[in-house]
Scaffold this motif. Structure first.
Motif, PDB file in Angstrom:
ATOM      1  N   ILE A  65     -29.944  61.606  55.650  1.00 15.43           N
ATOM      2  CA  ILE A  65     -31.380  61.394  55.424  1.00 15.43           C
ATOM      3  C   ILE A  65     -32.007  62.650  54.831  1.00 15.43           C
TER       4      ILE A  65
ATOM      5  N   VAL B  19     -30.107  53.440  56.379  1.00 17.30           N
ATOM      6  CA  VAL B  19     -28.851  54.177  56.477  1.00 17.30           C
ATOM      7  C   VAL B  19     -27.738  53.190  56.822  1.00 17.30           C
TER       8      VAL B  19
ATOM      9  N   ILE C 229     -25.833  61.153  60.200  1.00 19.43           N
ATOM     10  CA  ILE C 229     -26.967  60.320  59.769  1.00 19.43           C
ATOM     11  C   ILE C 229     -28.164  61.184  59.411  1.00 19.43           C
TER      12      ILE C 229
ATOM     13  N   VAL D 127     -36.552  54.098  55.209  1.00 16.09           N
ATOM     14  CA  VAL D 127     -35.223  54.703  55.190  1.00 16.09           C
ATOM     15  C   VAL D 127     -34.227  53.653  55.644  1.00 16.09           C
TER      16      VAL D 127
ATOM     17  N   ALA E  72     -27.565  57.309  53.152  1.00 10.82           N
ATOM     18  CA  ALA E  72     -28.997  57.091  53.369  1.00 10.82           C
ATOM     19  C   ALA E  72     -29.697  56.817  52.049  1.00 10.82           C
TER      20      ALA E  72
END
Length: 189
Positions: A185, A110, A181, A108, A95
């Protein structure tokens, strides 16, 4: 590499041909190490730019998102009999968060080691991010992108067509993807 040109890949020769708008082709031999060096150079340039430009904050995070290790069809293979038999390499979610300090807007991105993104995974990631950070992250500023590997487990889609070869939905795969994920983040945040 060549803006505005169409890319044609010759799998058997490790060459890449780019078709120019005028129809002429340019052949480029690209070894994997060359592409990695270009990527590393681009990343180091981006980091140095961000460090020289104090208006941006950049966060990065990586987390293991390896799904079920065996007896799962690999995503993208249309053969239900072709299943995994262990882990060769673990899969990760990477991320990157970029925050504009003047506006406090953020984005953001990813990149995760999966065949492709799925709406179900995205919705579950956004739900967990909302619980952790309120309205800071939403579908307006979060981008999830699979690396298109076919060496990752299947069964994480909510659409039947994609789950036929995995013989249905595999909750363990979805949970591993979502957790990896979200944690990547969280580390980047």
């Amino acid at each position: 590499v060549f803006p505005g040109r169409h890319r044609v890949v010759e799998l058997e020769t490790d060459k890449e041909r780019f078709l120019a708008p005028d129809g002429k082709s340019v052949t480029v031999i690209m070894a994997g190490i060359q592409l990695q060096l270009v990527f590393l150079f681009a990343c180091s340039w981006a980091v140095s730019f961000a460090l020289d430009t104090p208006n941006y904050l950049i966060g990065r995070g990586i987390f293991d998102m390896t799904g079920p290790a065996a007896e799962i069809n690999m995503m993208g293979y249309a053969n239900p009999a072709q299943t995994s038999h262990g882990i060769h390499l673990r899969q990760f979610a990477r991320a990157f968060i970029v925050v504009d300090r003047t506006t406090n807007k953020r984005v953001v991105f990813v990149s995760f080691d999966g065949c492709m993104g799925a709406q179900l995974v995205t919705l579950q990631v956004l739900k967990q991010l909302k619980a952790m950070y309120g309205d800071l992250y939403s579908e307006q500023n979060v981008c999830l992108s699979g690396t298109h590997t076919h060496s990752a487990p299947a069964g994480f889609f909510q659409y039947t067509l994609f789950d036929i070869t995995s013989v249905g939905y595999v909750k363990e795969t979805t949970d591993a993807y979502v957790n990896g994920i979200v944690m990547a983040i969280k580390i980047a945040h």
